[in-house]
Design an enzyme around this catalytic site. Sequence first.
Site, PDB file in Angstrom:
ATOM      1  N   CYS A 185       0.815  -1.228   0.000  1.00 36.08           N
ATOM      2  CA  CYS A 185       0.000   0.000   0.000  1.00 36.08           C
ATOM      3  C   CYS A 185       0.844   1.271   0.000  1.00 36.08           C
ATOM      4  O   CYS A 185       0.340   2.340  -0.356  1.00 36.08           O
ATOM      5  CB  CYS A 185      -0.917   0.025   1.217  1.00 36.08           C
ATOM      6  SG  CYS A 185      -1.879  -1.481   1.436  1.00 36.08           S
ATOM      7  N   HIS A 229      -8.730   2.570  -3.287  1.00 34.37           N
ATOM      8  CA  HIS A 229      -7.360   2.214  -2.906  1.00 34.37           C
ATOM      9  C   HIS A 229      -6.719   1.335  -3.978  1.00 34.37           C
ATOM     10  O   HIS A 229      -6.562   0.124  -3.810  1.00 34.37           O
ATOM     11  CB  HIS A 229      -7.385   1.496  -1.556  1.00 34.37           C
ATOM     12  CG  HIS A 229      -6.042   1.188  -0.975  1.00 34.37           C
ATOM     13  ND1 HIS A 229      -4.865   1.791  -1.408  1.00 34.37           N
ATOM     14  CD2 HIS A 229      -5.672   0.322   0.013  1.00 34.37           C
ATOM     15  CE1 HIS A 229      -3.851   1.306  -0.709  1.00 34.37           C
ATOM     16  NE2 HIS A 229      -4.319   0.413   0.152  1.00 34.37           N
ATOM     17  N   CYS A 278      -0.879   2.799   6.267  1.00 32.25           N
ATOM     18  CA  CYS A 278      -0.461   1.483   6.730  1.00 32.25           C
ATOM     19  C   CYS A 278      -0.180   0.612   5.526  1.00 32.25           C
ATOM     20  O   CYS A 278      -0.645   0.883   4.408  1.00 32.25           O
ATOM     21  CB  CYS A 278      -1.525   0.858   7.632  1.00 32.25           C
ATOM     22  SG  CYS A 278      -3.113   0.589   6.828  1.00 32.25           S
TER      23      CYS A 278
END
Length: 404
Positions: free
Chosen positions: A91, A360, A390
């Site tokens: 991520c 995302h 995160c």
Amino acid sequence: MTELREVVVCSPLRTPVGRMGGALATVPALELATTVLTALLERTGIDPAAIDGVIAAQGYPTMEAPAIGRVAALDAGFGVETTGYQLDRRCGSGLQAVLNAAMEVQTGVADAVIALGVESMSNAPLYTVEGRRGVSGAGLLLRDALSRGRETVGGRRFPTPEGNVGAAELLRAEYGISREAQDVLALRSHQRAVAAQESGAFDAELVPVEVPGRRGSVLIDRDEHPRADTSLAALGGLRTILGRSVAEATVTAGNSSGQNDAAAACIVTTPQRAAELGLVPMLRLVSWAVAGNDPLRFGVAPVPAANLALERAGIRFDDLDLIELNEAFAVQVLACLADWGVDAEDPRVNPRGSGISIGHPIGATGIRMLATLAHALPALDGSLALETMCIGGGQALAAVFERA
């Protein structure tokens, strides 16, 4: 040792974010990447030869575009002298591409580098690792790269059999965060993203994508993930993902980030080189930090990462005008804010939405956030911003930027 050079970020752009299987599903990752690189050249008017390299982030690659930074650069019209490569920090990949570009510029290895992030989760591969050894009577097992990556990201010693959702539920139990609090945050995220859409706040950062179709091409110029029609009642009616195995489960698709398709890019250079190229810097990199923790508590890894980045910058949370914290899950956002002592309704936190509402697209998210941050900061008449997220597997990145 040579003193590190100052680094600025110029012209951060992004495509709209598409839903999984949605408007951008037929557009390969390479085409998304090429589209945003081409737009970056057109809007800045710079000579491609002025770019030393393209650093690309992608979490779910295929061999249709190996080392996608290089391939996308070639397809976008850069010369063969422009280098490129690909990285993966899950991520945090997009932000890591920016930071790698910054380190090259800071140390004088390069003068101008493009950081690129791209993901087509709609086209994440199904794969086999047994095929080259022959096919047994049972046939070949195809693994889904999306789900498999979440199960293996902690390695053998730190298994994550229930993926990131299981880790989110652990934080829910540890911090005592209710389903209602998560749904309230998710609703607020959608409301802010929709408001930004309707006001045109995203327009300057967006690059439309032309999608071929049987009845002609369609131009996609809006994020597909924000929902204007959602409500607390609608969110409250969704089933929990782990409800069958965890009686107290609260995490749903509605209070989690989406699976999405998008690309984003920016130019990283020095103020002097920017002036020579006719670029207008939007942000200056002040500091950054990376942190690791237990993969099952990855959602709160932004806490130590951000704390260290702020310490290196010599500032506190009270000094920040904008806090961009990626919403992997509402529960992990609430846990991080609780540890920082920042109110969940603080208007500085994701004022234009984030992962739950905008989406995302793993490799693109860090630069998508940067593009939104860069355009939001002057609109808020702000000076200092924090970007942090995160990272599945127990990591987090954080960077402090100053309005240039």
